[in-house]
Design a protein around this motif. Structure first.
Motif, mmCIF file in Angstrom:
data_model
loop_
_atom_site.group_PDB
_atom_site.id
_atom_site.type_symbol
_atom_site.label_atom_id
_atom_site.label_comp_id
_atom_site.label_asym_id
_atom_site.label_seq_id
_atom_site.Cartn_x
_atom_site.Cartn_y
_atom_site.Cartn_z
ATOM 1 N N LEU A 284 0.846 -1.188 0.000
ATOM 2 C CA LEU A 284 0.000 0.000 0.000
ATOM 3 C C LEU A 284 0.880 1.236 0.000
ATOM 4 O O LEU A 284 1.765 1.391 0.846
ATOM 5 N N GLU A 285 0.629 2.109 -0.963
ATOM 6 C CA GLU A 285 1.355 3.376 -1.048
ATOM 7 C C GLU A 285 0.332 4.504 -1.023
ATOM 8 O O GLU A 285 -0.560 4.569 -1.872
ATOM 9 N N LEU A 286 0.456 5.385 -0.046
ATOM 10 C CA LEU A 286 -0.464 6.502 0.122
ATOM 11 C C LEU A 286 0.276 7.818 -0.083
ATOM 12 O O LEU A 286 1.333 8.039 0.504
ATOM 13 N N ASP A 287 -0.298 8.670 -0.927
ATOM 14 C CA ASP A 287 0.218 10.029 -1.114
ATOM 15 C C ASP A 287 -0.981 10.954 -0.975
ATOM 16 O O ASP A 287 -1.701 11.231 -1.931
ATOM 17 N N VAL A 288 -1.205 11.412 0.261
ATOM 18 C CA VAL A 288 -2.427 12.140 0.599
ATOM 19 C C VAL A 288 -2.089 13.321 1.499
ATOM 20 O O VAL A 288 -0.963 13.461 2.002
ATOM 21 N N GLU A 289 -3.085 14.173 1.724
ATOM 22 C CA GLU A 289 -2.885 15.307 2.631
ATOM 23 C C GLU A 289 -2.731 14.806 4.065
ATOM 24 O O GLU A 289 -1.836 15.230 4.797
ATOM 25 N N SER A 290 -3.610 13.892 4.459
ATOM 26 C CA SER A 290 -3.510 13.265 5.777
ATOM 27 C C SER A 290 -4.011 11.837 5.668
ATOM 28 O O SER A 290 -4.808 11.514 4.788
ATOM 29 N N ALA A 291 -3.534 10.987 6.572
ATOM 30 C CA ALA A 291 -3.868 9.560 6.480
ATOM 31 C C ALA A 291 -4.248 9.018 7.846
ATOM 32 O O ALA A 291 -3.506 9.210 8.830
ATOM 33 N N ASP A 292 -5.377 8.336 7.897
ATOM 34 C CA ASP A 292 -5.786 7.593 9.085
ATOM 35 C C ASP A 292 -5.531 6.117 8.782
ATOM 36 O O ASP A 292 -6.185 5.523 7.916
ATOM 37 N N LEU A 293 -4.593 5.495 9.483
ATOM 38 C CA LEU A 293 -4.179 4.130 9.194
ATOM 39 C C LEU A 293 -5.022 3.076 9.915
ATOM 40 O O LEU A 293 -4.716 1.890 9.828
ATOM 41 N N THR A 294 -6.083 3.494 10.583
ATOM 42 C CA THR A 294 -6.905 2.550 11.342
ATOM 43 C C THR A 294 -7.478 1.454 10.439
ATOM 44 O O THR A 294 -7.385 0.260 10.752
ATOM 45 N N ALA A 295 -8.092 1.857 9.325
ATOM 46 C CA ALA A 295 -8.702 0.868 8.427
ATOM 47 C C ALA A 295 -7.657 -0.006 7.725
ATOM 48 O O ALA A 295 -7.781 -1.234 7.728
ATOM 49 N N LEU A 305 4.194 -0.867 3.514
ATOM 50 C CA LEU A 305 3.431 0.373 3.574
ATOM 51 C C LEU A 305 4.349 1.559 3.333
ATOM 52 O O LEU A 305 5.407 1.675 3.944
ATOM 53 N N SER A 306 3.929 2.448 2.433
ATOM 54 C CA SER A 306 4.642 3.696 2.159
ATOM 55 C C SER A 306 3.657 4.843 2.327
ATOM 56 O O SER A 306 2.586 4.831 1.720
ATOM 57 N N VAL A 307 4.028 5.821 3.157
ATOM 58 C CA VAL A 307 3.121 6.932 3.447
ATOM 59 C C VAL A 307 3.801 8.259 3.118
ATOM 60 O O VAL A 307 4.894 8.546 3.613
ATOM 61 N N THR A 308 3.137 9.034 2.281
ATOM 62 C CA THR A 308 3.523 10.422 2.025
ATOM 63 C C THR A 308 2.345 11.285 2.437
ATOM 64 O O THR A 308 1.231 11.111 1.936
ATOM 65 N N CYS A 309 2.567 12.193 3.383
ATOM 66 C CA CYS A 309 1.482 13.065 3.825
ATOM 67 C C CYS A 309 2.045 14.328 4.453
ATOM 68 O O CYS A 309 3.166 14.335 4.980
ATOM 69 N N ALA A 310 1.254 15.397 4.388
ATOM 70 C CA ALA A 310 1.684 16.679 4.925
ATOM 71 C C ALA A 310 1.370 16.799 6.413
ATOM 72 O O ALA A 310 2.184 17.305 7.196
ATOM 73 N N ARG A 311 0.198 16.340 6.813
ATOM 74 C CA ARG A 311 -0.198 16.415 8.222
ATOM 75 C C ARG A 311 0.344 15.206 8.981
ATOM 76 O O ARG A 311 0.489 14.127 8.407
ATOM 77 N N PRO A 312 0.613 15.342 10.251
ATOM 78 C CA PRO A 312 1.180 14.237 11.026
ATOM 79 C C PRO A 312 0.292 12.989 11.003
ATOM 80 O O PRO A 312 -0.925 13.075 11.175
ATOM 81 N N VAL A 313 0.919 11.852 10.753
ATOM 82 C CA VAL A 313 0.208 10.577 10.735
ATOM 83 C C VAL A 313 0.552 9.797 11.995
ATOM 84 O O VAL A 313 1.685 9.840 12.482
ATOM 85 N N ALA A 332 6.786 11.442 5.148
ATOM 86 C CA ALA A 332 5.628 11.688 6.007
ATOM 87 C C ALA A 332 6.039 12.450 7.252
ATOM 88 O O ALA A 332 7.154 12.292 7.768
ATOM 89 N N SER A 333 5.114 13.243 7.735
ATOM 90 C CA SER A 333 5.252 13.826 9.066
ATOM 91 C C SER A 333 4.615 12.839 10.041
ATOM 92 O O SER A 333 3.459 12.454 9.879
ATOM 93 N N VAL A 334 5.390 12.388 11.034
ATOM 94 C CA VAL A 334 4.941 11.323 11.928
ATOM 95 C C VAL A 334 4.730 11.871 13.334
ATOM 96 O O VAL A 334 5.619 12.517 13.906
#
Length: 400
Positions: A284-295, A305-313, A332-334
């Protein structure tokens, strides 16, 4: 290297090969007669392989040949470089070459510059007939196309397969082998039937047979902006396993792709990822503004898993993922970087220099095999592959 998914699959329900050695021999001779009638001449075959040679090769391989292919070697030891190779324009290999094949192609495909942790080995059609591996010891390659691909008899099939089934493997099949037929016997039958119905064409001394056998791997249908791209036949693919979607507004489209196991989502917003929870997504590769990884974390199949996001994940939901092997948070901002220390199954980690410094100070990291450290937050452009400077045997420096 990432775990081989083929090792995790069950063996076949039926351990009895589908091929018939007597029928294979009959079909072989009939096939040769038909070819001679069409060409106007018959090419000479090499001498048969001896029983001693066959036993020696099987001992070297550690796997027995299926009875139908073994019977054919009792007729000739390969095709001796015929103008018209016998197995659908693929050279039938002599026994001496079967156990002495160069697999540099696989080594190249698995080099870290090509980021193998991002690659998924897909299932073939019919599903679960062939194990999801790029190559296995139980795949005995017996015919070669001279371009880096082989026909192999599969003596280590998946749960819905049969020993001795014919598959295609090689440089064009690193994303997954292709199931061809249930046996060498059936392969020959298809060739004979094609010749008998006239599905062939001659070019000079070469005979091309249209036996309706799989050739190159099927194209994986992609999605863009929520709409399926179309195959050559003008219809959406029946079993989509790889999806790349840009400008995602919601993930409702996933209802149409129940078998997706490699998924790349790109959005300028924050789409609802809830539908990901019941999809067998492994990469799974996500490039989004923000990501909720719960689902996504409810998916027990998730490996990479690869996460690119501006807001903290928040990475905390990933504690529930039992098979997570690779994690890329460099872009990602973590919010909770310490969660990485609790992901005990993690073996690959990609971070920025600053993130690595934080983790090094925390200590207690999982037994990582590979750590990729970016000097700064990377820009995710296509193609994905990265230029690496490799340091073996010690952790990467947080100040280099």
């Amino acid at each position: 290297m990432p775990p081989d998914r083929g090792d995790e699959q069950e063996g076949p329900e039926s351990a009895v090969p589908a091929g018939d050695p007597d029928e294979a021999v009959r079909l072989f001779h009939h096939y040769r007669r038909l070819m001679a009638q069409i060409l106007g001449y018959e090419e000479e075959l090499p001498e048969p392989a001896s029983e001693e040679d066959l036993s020696a090769v099987e001992e070297e391989l550690g796997v027995a040949l299926p009875p139908d292919l073994r019977a054919l070697y009792g007729i000739a030891d390969g095709d001796g470089g015929l103008v018209n190779p016998l197995f659908d324009r693929q050279e039938w290999l002599p026994l001496a070459e079967i156990g002495d094949l160069d697999d540099e192609w696989l080594e190249i495909a698995q080099e870290w510059q090509r980021e193998p942790w991002r690659r998924t080995v897909f299932d073939t059609q019919p599903p679960n007939t062939v194990r999801r591996s790029p190559l296995r010891p139980g795949w005995i390659r017996f015919a070669f196309d001279t371009g880096g691909n082989w026909l192999a008899v599969d003596m280590d099939p998946g749960p819905n397969g049969r020993p001795g089934q014919v598959i295609a493997v090689g440089v064009d099949y690193t994303e997954g082998p292709t199931y061809v037929t249930d046996s060498v016997t059936t392969f020959l039958r298809r060739l004979v039937e094609a010749l008998e119905r006239g599905d062939h064409r001659r070019h000079d001394k070469s005979l091309w047979i249209d036996a309706d056998l799989p050739d190159l791997p099927g194209e994986h249908t992609g999605y863009s902006d929520g709409r399926p791209s179309l195959t050559r036949a003008g219809q959406a693919g029946p079993r989509v396993q790889e999806v790349r979607v840009s400008a995602v507004e919601d993930c409702a489209f996933l209802a149409a792709v129940p078998d997706v196991c490699s998924l790349v989502l790109s959005s300028k917003g924050s789409p609802d990822l809830t539908p990901l929870g019941d999809r067998p997504v492994e990469y799974l590769e996500l490039d989004v503004e923000s990501a909720d990884l719960t689902a996504p974390a409810r998916n027990r199949e998730l490996r990479s898993l690869s996460v690119t996001c501006a807001r903290p994940v928040e990475l905390a939901p990933l504690r529930a993922v039992p098979n997570l092997w690779a994690l890329d948070i460099a872009a990602a901002s973590v919010a909770d970087i310490a969660t990485v220390t609790e992901l005990n199954g993690l073996r690959y980690l990609e971070v920025t220099q600053e993130q690595w410094r934080e983790l090094s100070e925390l200590g207690g990291l999982p037994p990582l095999a590979v750590v990729g450290v970016h000097p700064h937050r990377p820009e995710r452009d296509r193609p994905v592959p990265t230029s690496w400077v490799t340091t073996d045997g010690k952790p990467p420096s947080s100040t280099a």
